[in-house]
Design a protein around this motif. Sequence first.
Motif, PDB file in Angstrom:
ATOM      1  N   TYR A  13     -22.398 -14.968 -35.852  1.00  9.54           N
ATOM      2  CA  TYR A  13     -22.531 -13.956 -37.137  1.00  9.54           C
ATOM      3  C   TYR A  13     -22.631 -15.339 -37.956  1.00  9.54           C
ATOM      4  N   ALA A  14     -23.352 -15.658 -38.619  1.00  9.88           N
ATOM      5  CA  ALA A  14     -23.312 -17.211 -39.585  1.00  9.88           C
ATOM      6  C   ALA A  14     -23.486 -16.166 -41.500  1.00  9.88           C
ATOM      7  N   VAL A  15     -22.821 -17.159 -41.839  1.00 11.17           N
ATOM      8  CA  VAL A  15     -22.912 -16.136 -43.302  1.00 11.17           C
ATOM      9  C   VAL A  15     -22.843 -17.292 -43.938  1.00 11.17           C
ATOM     10  N   SER A  16     -22.798 -16.871 -44.922  1.00  7.16           N
ATOM     11  CA  SER A  16     -23.020 -17.858 -46.494  1.00  7.16           C
ATOM     12  C   SER A  16     -23.245 -17.113 -47.865  1.00  7.16           C
ATOM     13  N   ARG A  17     -22.630 -17.956 -48.704  1.00  7.34           N
ATOM     14  CA  ARG A  17     -23.395 -17.364 -49.905  1.00  7.34           C
ATOM     15  C   ARG A  17     -24.043 -18.572 -50.704  1.00  7.34           C
TER      16      ARG A  17
END
Length: 212
Positions: free
Chosen positions: A141-145
């Motif tokens: 998974y890649a997560v980002s905000r």
Amino acid sequence: MPEQDIQDSAELITAYFPDLTPAQKAQFAALAELYHFWNQRINVISRKDIHALYERHVLHSLSIGLCYRFQPGQQVVDIGTGGGFPGIPLAILFPETQFILIDSVGKKIRVVQDIIYQLKLVHVEAWQQRAEKLPAACCDYAVSRAVAPLPVLWQWARHILKAGKENGLICLKGGDLSAEIRDCGCQPVIHALYPLLQRDYFQEKYLLFVPV
Ligand SMILES: C[S@@+](CC[C@H](N)C(=O)[O-])C[C@H]1O[C@@H](n2cnc3c(N)ncnc32)[C@H](O)[C@@H]1O
């Protein structure tokens, strides 16, 4: 929720995640002192927001954990983690998942490394690294905000994601979603945060999952 009603504390997190262990509760509680300490030295969280650390940053990050459960042994990369969001709260929530938090700015990464060290998050690393330079197929998974428009984020994420039917990019987004989705050419699953959290003050009001 009006600004004057914000009662910021780690207890808020327990209300959404009642099964936290005592160790996880202690780690969430410790974030307040750590971020107040670092934010006086380096602006890792907007100064107008630091009084609402749990409301605006920790809980916002953890909305990902309300929708998706990372499994033991899976690898998650947080692209453009800044002061550690969403990566640090997610790493506390998922202690058996491997996390790599990256940002191009070294002084932010040094703060994140100190927080990882203070909280003894042995399953987490923080690297000063540009997203474009990450190795191919290095995570589930890649997560980002709040880092980049979806077409840019998806270009970075597609390169680093391993093939897998549940793998993908999970990002917290605001702005003109329909234009970004059109320009990206992808088909995200979209979750609105208000029904999930009962809070409407986030700039990034949506959580998007883009399957690989
Ligand atoms: C607005 S901040 C958001 C930080 C954090 N995700 C948060 O929500 O608090 C955007 C961050 O993305 C980082 N960033 C921007 N472009 C990047 C790139 N190509 N590779 C790695 N980090 C990047 C910036 O250095 C900055 O810390």
